[in-house]
Write a protein that holds these residues in place. Structure first.
Motif, PDB file in Angstrom:
ATOM      1  N   GLY A   1       0.746  -1.353  -0.080  1.00 57.83           N
ATOM      2  CA  GLY A   1      -0.180   0.060   0.149  1.00 57.83           C
ATOM      3  C   GLY A   1       1.002   1.255  -0.030  1.00 57.83           C
ATOM      4  O   GLY A   1       1.286   1.416   1.265  1.00 57.83           O
TER       5      GLY A   1
ATOM      6  N   GLU B   1       2.227  -1.890  -4.716  1.00 55.57           N
ATOM      7  CA  GLU B   1       0.712  -1.004  -4.902  1.00 55.57           C
ATOM      8  C   GLU B   1       0.120  -1.421  -6.130  1.00 55.57           C
ATOM      9  O   GLU B   1       0.500  -1.698  -7.132  1.00 55.57           O
ATOM     10  CB  GLU B   1       1.205   0.530  -5.149  1.00 55.57           C
ATOM     11  CG  GLU B   1      -0.009   1.340  -5.348  1.00 55.57           C
ATOM     12  CD  GLU B   1      -1.092   1.265  -4.363  1.00 55.57           C
ATOM     13  OE1 GLU B   1      -2.135   1.106  -4.809  1.00 55.57           O
ATOM     14  OE2 GLU B   1      -0.704   1.553  -3.294  1.00 55.57           O
TER      15      GLU B   1
ATOM     16  N   ASN C   1      -2.948  -0.187  -7.246  1.00 61.62           N
ATOM     17  CA  ASN C   1      -3.536   0.829  -8.308  1.00 61.62           C
ATOM     18  C   ASN C   1      -2.546   1.644  -9.036  1.00 61.62           C
ATOM     19  O   ASN C   1      -1.825   2.009  -8.654  1.00 61.62           O
ATOM     20  CB  ASN C   1      -4.332   1.850  -7.281  1.00 61.62           C
ATOM     21  CG  ASN C   1      -5.087   2.915  -8.084  1.00 61.62           C
ATOM     22  OD1 ASN C   1      -4.817   2.744  -9.258  1.00 61.62           O
ATOM     23  ND2 ASN C   1      -6.125   3.224  -7.357  1.00 61.62           N
TER      24      ASN C   1
ATOM     25  N   ASP D   1      -0.642  -6.853  -7.182  1.00 59.10           N
ATOM     26  CA  ASP D   1      -1.455  -7.025  -5.866  1.00 59.10           C
ATOM     27  C   ASP D   1      -0.549  -7.592  -4.734  1.00 59.10           C
ATOM     28  O   ASP D   1       0.066  -8.510  -4.984  1.00 59.10           O
ATOM     29  CB  ASP D   1      -2.514  -8.137  -6.296  1.00 59.10           C
ATOM     30  CG  ASP D   1      -3.577  -8.663  -5.163  1.00 59.10           C
ATOM     31  OD1 ASP D   1      -3.033  -9.166  -4.266  1.00 59.10           O
ATOM     32  OD2 ASP D   1      -4.754  -8.187  -5.238  1.00 59.10           O
TER      33      ASP D   1
ATOM     34  N   ASP E   1      -8.644   0.749   0.165  1.00 65.75           N
ATOM     35  CA  ASP E   1      -9.345   1.427  -1.142  1.00 65.75           C
ATOM     36  C   ASP E   1     -10.461   2.450  -0.652  1.00 65.75           C
ATOM     37  O   ASP E   1     -10.718   2.407   0.583  1.00 65.75           O
ATOM     38  CB  ASP E   1      -9.562   0.540  -2.223  1.00 65.75           C
ATOM     39  CG  ASP E   1     -10.444  -0.610  -1.783  1.00 65.75           C
ATOM     40  OD1 ASP E   1     -11.383  -0.478  -0.675  1.00 65.75           O
ATOM     41  OD2 ASP E   1     -10.673  -1.732  -2.262  1.00 65.75           O
ATOM     42  N   HIS E   2     -11.197   2.666  -1.510  1.00 63.52           N
ATOM     43  CA  HIS E   2     -12.483   3.671  -1.355  1.00 63.52           C
ATOM     44  C   HIS E   2     -13.481   2.747  -0.326  1.00 63.52           C
ATOM     45  O   HIS E   2     -14.343   3.687   0.364  1.00 63.52           O
ATOM     46  CB  HIS E   2     -12.972   4.278  -2.518  1.00 63.52           C
ATOM     47  CG  HIS E   2     -13.700   3.033  -3.502  1.00 63.52           C
ATOM     48  ND1 HIS E   2     -13.161   2.161  -4.316  1.00 63.52           N
ATOM     49  CD2 HIS E   2     -15.172   2.762  -3.473  1.00 63.52           C
ATOM     50  CE1 HIS E   2     -13.953   1.410  -4.899  1.00 63.52           C
ATOM     51  NE2 HIS E   2     -15.133   1.721  -4.488  1.00 63.52           N
ATOM     52  N   GLN E   3     -13.297   1.410  -0.296  1.00 60.95           N
ATOM     53  CA  GLN E   3     -14.283   0.864   0.565  1.00 60.95           C
ATOM     54  C   GLN E   3     -13.769   0.343   1.902  1.00 60.95           C
ATOM     55  O   GLN E   3     -14.286  -0.165   2.538  1.00 60.95           O
ATOM     56  CB  GLN E   3     -14.765  -0.488  -0.218  1.00 60.95           C
ATOM     57  CG  GLN E   3     -15.648  -0.125  -1.567  1.00 60.95           C
ATOM     58  CD  GLN E   3     -16.301  -1.399  -2.330  1.00 60.95           C
ATOM     59  OE1 GLN E   3     -15.597  -2.156  -2.456  1.00 60.95           O
ATOM     60  NE2 GLN E   3     -17.439  -1.274  -2.690  1.00 60.95           N
TER      61      GLN E   3
ATOM     62  N   GLN F   1     -10.457  -1.705   3.896  1.00 61.60           N
ATOM     63  CA  GLN F   1      -9.513  -2.625   3.793  1.00 61.60           C
ATOM     64  C   GLN F   1      -9.767  -3.793   2.637  1.00 61.60           C
ATOM     65  O   GLN F   1     -11.126  -4.501   3.292  1.00 61.60           O
ATOM     66  CB  GLN F   1      -8.979  -3.144   5.222  1.00 61.60           C
ATOM     67  CG  GLN F   1      -7.553  -3.777   5.027  1.00 61.60           C
ATOM     68  CD  GLN F   1      -7.072  -3.735   6.151  1.00 61.60           C
ATOM     69  OE1 GLN F   1      -7.655  -3.974   7.195  1.00 61.60           O
ATOM     70  NE2 GLN F   1      -5.633  -3.957   6.338  1.00 61.60           N
ATOM     71  N   PRO F   2      -9.221  -4.147   1.845  1.00 63.96           N
ATOM     72  CA  PRO F   2      -9.669  -4.993   0.916  1.00 63.96           C
ATOM     73  C   PRO F   2      -9.754  -6.505   1.413  1.00 63.96           C
ATOM     74  O   PRO F   2      -8.754  -6.807   2.307  1.00 63.96           O
ATOM     75  CB  PRO F   2      -8.673  -5.013  -0.361  1.00 63.96           C
ATOM     76  CG  PRO F   2      -8.122  -3.674  -0.104  1.00 63.96           C
ATOM     77  CD  PRO F   2      -8.044  -3.449   1.167  1.00 63.96           C
TER      78      PRO F   2
END
Length: 227
Positions: free
Chosen positions: A41, A64, A66, A91, A112-114, A116-117
């Motif tokens: 990250g 990272e 993204n 990933d 991410d925008h939601q 923690q994946p």
């Protein structure tokens, strides 16, 4: 998710400007001069920039997922790749499964925008984190303390490390940082603040971390006390 995760002072882009990042640097109490730091990250690069500047004897590998974040590295003054520093676009969970990096310190700060994946907080992922550490290596995980899954995630880390972990609330109390150790009991490993800061490059870096490392040291003497 509306918590602040990154902030940069343009005059000093390497400074840590968010409380939880200071707490994550508590790994210095256990590994003051890590040879190889891993990070999953990149985000705004706060921790990466601080470690690159302040730990000149350490190599750092950042993963990272993204590509848009990686593409903005110059705007956020993230260092270019060189012999000491590398950003990998991949990933993080897949990277740990496919590689055997043997990190001395592994920092997990992937959101991410939601939030923690799921792939970065599964039991398998924390098992892979354990496998990716060198002997006496230290895992450092940033979690949202107020998230309903926080107790579950902290327990997964503890399970992967045989209970060898400690949770430290960041000063603003919305984040909690979990430190877990491969090898010696983590609560018995803590150095003095002076020893932990001795390897940093300059007094400005030591000044930034001194109070927070002192707070972590106090908390570790009695983990039942809320820091």
């Amino acid at each position: 998710m509306d918590e602040l995760q990154s902030r940069m002072l343009t005059q000093s882009p390497w400074r840590l400007e968010v409380d939880y990042t200071l707490t994550m640097m508590g790994f210095l109490l256990f590994r003051p001069v890590p040879l190889h730091i891993g990070m999953i990250g990149l985000g705004g690069g706060s921790l990466a920039k601080f470690c690159h500047r302040q730990l000149p004897r350490s190599r750092m590998t950042v993963v990272e997922i993204n590509p848009d974040v990686v593409a903005l590295r110059r705007e956020f003054h993230v260092p270019d790749d060189d012999a000491r520093f590398c950003v990998i676009s991949a990933d993080g969970a897949d990277y740990l499964q496919a590689s055997v990096p043997q990190f001395d310190v592994l920092l997990i700060d992937g959101f991410d925008h939601q939030g923690q994946p799921p792939a970065l907080c599964s039991q398998r992922f924390y098992d892979d984190c354990f496998a990716a550490l060198a002997a006496d290596g230290v895992l450092v995980v940033n979690l949202h303390y107020e998230h309903p899954d926080y107790p579950l995630l902290a327990s997964r880390i503890a399970r992967s490390f045989g209970g060898n972990s400690v949770e430290i609330l960041a000063p603003e109390k919305t984040n909690s940082v979990v430190f877990a150790s491969r090898g010696k009991p983590i609560l018995a490993r803590g150095l003095s603040v002076a020893q932990a800061l001795a390897g940093l490059a300059d007094e400005e870096g030591r000044h930034q971390l001194r109070a927070e490392l002192g707070r972590i040291t106090w908390h570790m003497k009695d983990p039942e006390i809320e820091a």
